[in-house]
Design a protein around this motif. Structure first.
Motif, PDB file in Angstrom:
ATOM      1  N   PHE A 127      51.456  93.453  22.701  1.00 56.03           N
ATOM      2  CA  PHE A 127      52.881  93.792  22.797  1.00 56.03           C
ATOM      3  C   PHE A 127      53.416  93.442  24.182  1.00 56.03           C
ATOM      4  O   PHE A 127      54.478  92.820  24.312  1.00 56.03           O
ATOM      5  CB  PHE A 127      53.112  95.284  22.505  1.00 56.03           C
ATOM      6  CG  PHE A 127      54.502  95.736  22.879  1.00 56.03           C
ATOM      7  CD1 PHE A 127      55.568  95.465  22.029  1.00 56.03           C
ATOM      8  CD2 PHE A 127      54.745  96.390  24.078  1.00 56.03           C
ATOM      9  CE1 PHE A 127      56.867  95.854  22.375  1.00 56.03           C
ATOM     10  CE2 PHE A 127      56.030  96.782  24.435  1.00 56.03           C
ATOM     11  CZ  PHE A 127      57.091  96.515  23.583  1.00 56.03           C
ATOM     12  N   PHE A 128      52.682  93.857  25.230  1.00 59.97           N
ATOM     13  CA  PHE A 128      53.119  93.559  26.594  1.00 59.97           C
ATOM     14  C   PHE A 128      53.147  92.057  26.858  1.00 59.97           C
ATOM     15  O   PHE A 128      54.033  91.560  27.558  1.00 59.97           O
ATOM     16  CB  PHE A 128      52.245  94.273  27.623  1.00 59.97           C
ATOM     17  CG  PHE A 128      52.567  95.733  27.777  1.00 59.97           C
ATOM     18  CD1 PHE A 128      53.838  96.158  28.140  1.00 59.97           C
ATOM     19  CD2 PHE A 128      51.595  96.691  27.572  1.00 59.97           C
ATOM     20  CE1 PHE A 128      54.145  97.503  28.289  1.00 59.97           C
ATOM     21  CE2 PHE A 128      51.883  98.043  27.723  1.00 59.97           C
ATOM     22  CZ  PHE A 128      53.159  98.444  28.074  1.00 59.97           C
ATOM     23  N   VAL A 129      52.193  91.329  26.306  1.00 60.57           N
ATOM     24  CA  VAL A 129      52.180  89.867  26.478  1.00 60.57           C
ATOM     25  C   VAL A 129      53.419  89.261  25.819  1.00 60.57           C
ATOM     26  O   VAL A 129      54.107  88.430  26.422  1.00 60.57           O
ATOM     27  CB  VAL A 129      50.880  89.246  25.914  1.00 60.57           C
ATOM     28  CG1 VAL A 129      50.973  87.737  25.867  1.00 60.57           C
ATOM     29  CG2 VAL A 129      49.670  89.681  26.744  1.00 60.57           C
ATOM     30  N   SER A 130      53.724  89.682  24.604  1.00 63.61           N
ATOM     31  CA  SER A 130      54.927  89.172  23.925  1.00 63.61           C
ATOM     32  C   SER A 130      56.188  89.539  24.705  1.00 63.61           C
ATOM     33  O   SER A 130      57.091  88.711  24.864  1.00 63.61           O
ATOM     34  CB  SER A 130      55.017  89.747  22.504  1.00 63.61           C
ATOM     35  OG  SER A 130      53.968  89.274  21.706  1.00 63.61           O
ATOM     36  N   ALA A 131      56.246  90.773  25.191  1.00 64.02           N
ATOM     37  CA  ALA A 131      57.421  91.221  25.946  1.00 64.02           C
ATOM     38  C   ALA A 131      57.609  90.383  27.202  1.00 64.02           C
ATOM     39  O   ALA A 131      58.740  89.981  27.510  1.00 64.02           O
ATOM     40  CB  ALA A 131      57.285  92.702  26.306  1.00 64.02           C
ATOM     41  N   ILE A 132      56.516  90.091  27.905  1.00 62.99           N
ATOM     42  CA  ILE A 132      56.676  89.333  29.157  1.00 62.99           C
ATOM     43  C   ILE A 132      57.150  87.915  28.883  1.00 62.99           C
ATOM     44  O   ILE A 132      57.925  87.359  29.670  1.00 62.99           O
ATOM     45  CB  ILE A 132      55.389  89.358  30.029  1.00 62.99           C
ATOM     46  CG1 ILE A 132      55.737  88.988  31.491  1.00 62.99           C
ATOM     47  CG2 ILE A 132      54.331  88.410  29.509  1.00 62.99           C
ATOM     48  CD1 ILE A 132      56.675  89.889  32.194  1.00 62.99           C
ATOM     49  N   TYR A 133      56.727  87.325  27.784  1.00 56.46           N
ATOM     50  CA  TYR A 133      57.219  85.978  27.459  1.00 56.46           C
ATOM     51  C   TYR A 133      58.733  86.003  27.245  1.00 56.46           C
ATOM     52  O   TYR A 133      59.452  85.121  27.714  1.00 56.46           O
ATOM     53  CB  TYR A 133      56.521  85.405  26.233  1.00 56.46           C
ATOM     54  CG  TYR A 133      55.085  84.989  26.479  1.00 56.46           C
ATOM     55  CD1 TYR A 133      54.678  84.455  27.700  1.00 56.46           C
ATOM     56  CD2 TYR A 133      54.134  85.109  25.482  1.00 56.46           C
ATOM     57  CE1 TYR A 133      53.373  84.071  27.924  1.00 56.46           C
ATOM     58  CE2 TYR A 133      52.813  84.726  25.703  1.00 56.46           C
ATOM     59  CZ  TYR A 133      52.443  84.199  26.924  1.00 56.46           C
ATOM     60  OH  TYR A 133      51.154  83.820  27.144  1.00 56.46           O
ATOM     61  N   TRP A 134      59.238  87.005  26.552  1.00 59.18           N
ATOM     62  CA  TRP A 134      60.682  87.136  26.344  1.00 59.18           C
ATOM     63  C   TRP A 134      61.398  87.385  27.666  1.00 59.18           C
ATOM     64  O   TRP A 134      62.430  86.766  27.956  1.00 59.18           O
ATOM     65  CB  TRP A 134      60.990  88.267  25.354  1.00 59.18           C
ATOM     66  CG  TRP A 134      60.795  87.850  23.942  1.00 59.18           C
ATOM     67  CD1 TRP A 134      59.732  88.141  23.140  1.00 59.18           C
ATOM     68  CD2 TRP A 134      61.671  87.046  23.161  1.00 59.18           C
ATOM     69  NE1 TRP A 134      59.905  87.560  21.903  1.00 59.18           N
ATOM     70  CE2 TRP A 134      61.089  86.892  21.881  1.00 59.18           C
ATOM     71  CE3 TRP A 134      62.910  86.438  23.408  1.00 59.18           C
ATOM     72  CZ2 TRP A 134      61.700  86.154  20.876  1.00 59.18           C
ATOM     73  CZ3 TRP A 134      63.519  85.703  22.399  1.00 59.18           C
ATOM     74  CH2 TRP A 134      62.906  85.571  21.152  1.00 59.18           C
ATOM     75  N   LEU A 135      60.846  88.278  28.470  1.00 61.70           N
ATOM     76  CA  LEU A 135      61.481  88.614  29.750  1.00 61.70           C
ATOM     77  C   LEU A 135      61.488  87.426  30.709  1.00 61.70           C
ATOM     78  O   LEU A 135      62.486  87.183  31.394  1.00 61.70           O
ATOM     79  CB  LEU A 135      60.776  89.817  30.385  1.00 61.70           C
ATOM     80  CG  LEU A 135      60.979  91.130  29.636  1.00 61.70           C
ATOM     81  CD1 LEU A 135      59.949  92.167  30.085  1.00 61.70           C
ATOM     82  CD2 LEU A 135      62.403  91.638  29.813  1.00 61.70           C
ATOM     83  N   ILE A 136      60.392  86.685  30.751  1.00 66.17           N
ATOM     84  CA  ILE A 136      60.349  85.487  31.601  1.00 66.17           C
ATOM     85  C   ILE A 136      61.393  84.484  31.121  1.00 66.17           C
ATOM     86  O   ILE A 136      62.088  83.865  31.934  1.00 66.17           O
ATOM     87  CB  ILE A 136      58.936  84.861  31.626  1.00 66.17           C
ATOM     88  CG1 ILE A 136      57.980  85.759  32.430  1.00 66.17           C
ATOM     89  CG2 ILE A 136      58.978  83.453  32.213  1.00 66.17           C
ATOM     90  CD1 ILE A 136      56.513  85.365  32.314  1.00 66.17           C
TER      91      ILE A 136
END
Length: 165
Positions: A127-136
């Motif tokens: 989840f955190f990996v997916s979130a960081i891709y969106w945030l980046i």
């Protein structure tokens, strides 16, 4: 109206070093939890995640205590709030990636190689990996927006394709 705030050399170095560290983390990522059976890989993962967290904590402390936003003074409050939310969400997500990775390693070392607990922890990590891709993605799009707007934000952190004064 330009704010004319330029980030310090250390702030810029931390930003770009962080990008390199994150890219390295993606490159060397563990694809299957059973790869952690390799003691050398396991140790490397623990060290990398620990250093990553320490670096992240230092960067957050340094940026919040010594640096001011480079957003123009006349930036709408909603845009300033959105920038703050994205930045702090990036810190949370990056800490979540490293922290959940360390927890996966700890659970694995205790013998949890499958089951609900390890699957849940891996799910949190993903989840955190997916979130960081969106945030980046949002962060990069916003940076490009400011570059095209020519308001000084891009040049305050990026060492190339400088804006015209």
């Amino acid at each position: 109206m330009h704010n004319n705030t330029n980030y310090s050399f250390l702030a810029k170095a931390l930003h770009w070093c962080f990008i390199i560290m994150f890219a390295y983390g993606i490159y060397k990522q563990v694809d299957d939890i059973n790869q952690l059976e390799d003691v050398s890989l396991f140790r490397t993962e623990i060290i990398f995640a620990s250093v990553f967290l320490l670096f992240l904590a230092f960067r957050l402390f340094y940026m919040t205590k010594t640096q001011k936003t480079s957003l123009p003074i006349d930036t709408p409050r909603s845009q300033k709030l959105a920038a703050k939310i994205v930045h702090f969400s990036m810190y949370i997500s990056l800490a979540g990636i490293a922290g959940s990775g360390l927890l996966i390693g700890y659970l694995f070392s205790l013998g949890f190689k499958d089951g609900l607990l390890i699957e849940f922890t891996v799910g949190v990590h993903e989840f955190f990996v997916s979130a960081i891709y969106w945030l980046i993605s949002i962060h990069v799009i916003a940076a490009i927006y400011h570059r095209l707007k020519n308001d000084g934000v891009w040049s305050s952190m990026v060492p190339f394709w400088k804006e015209n004064k």
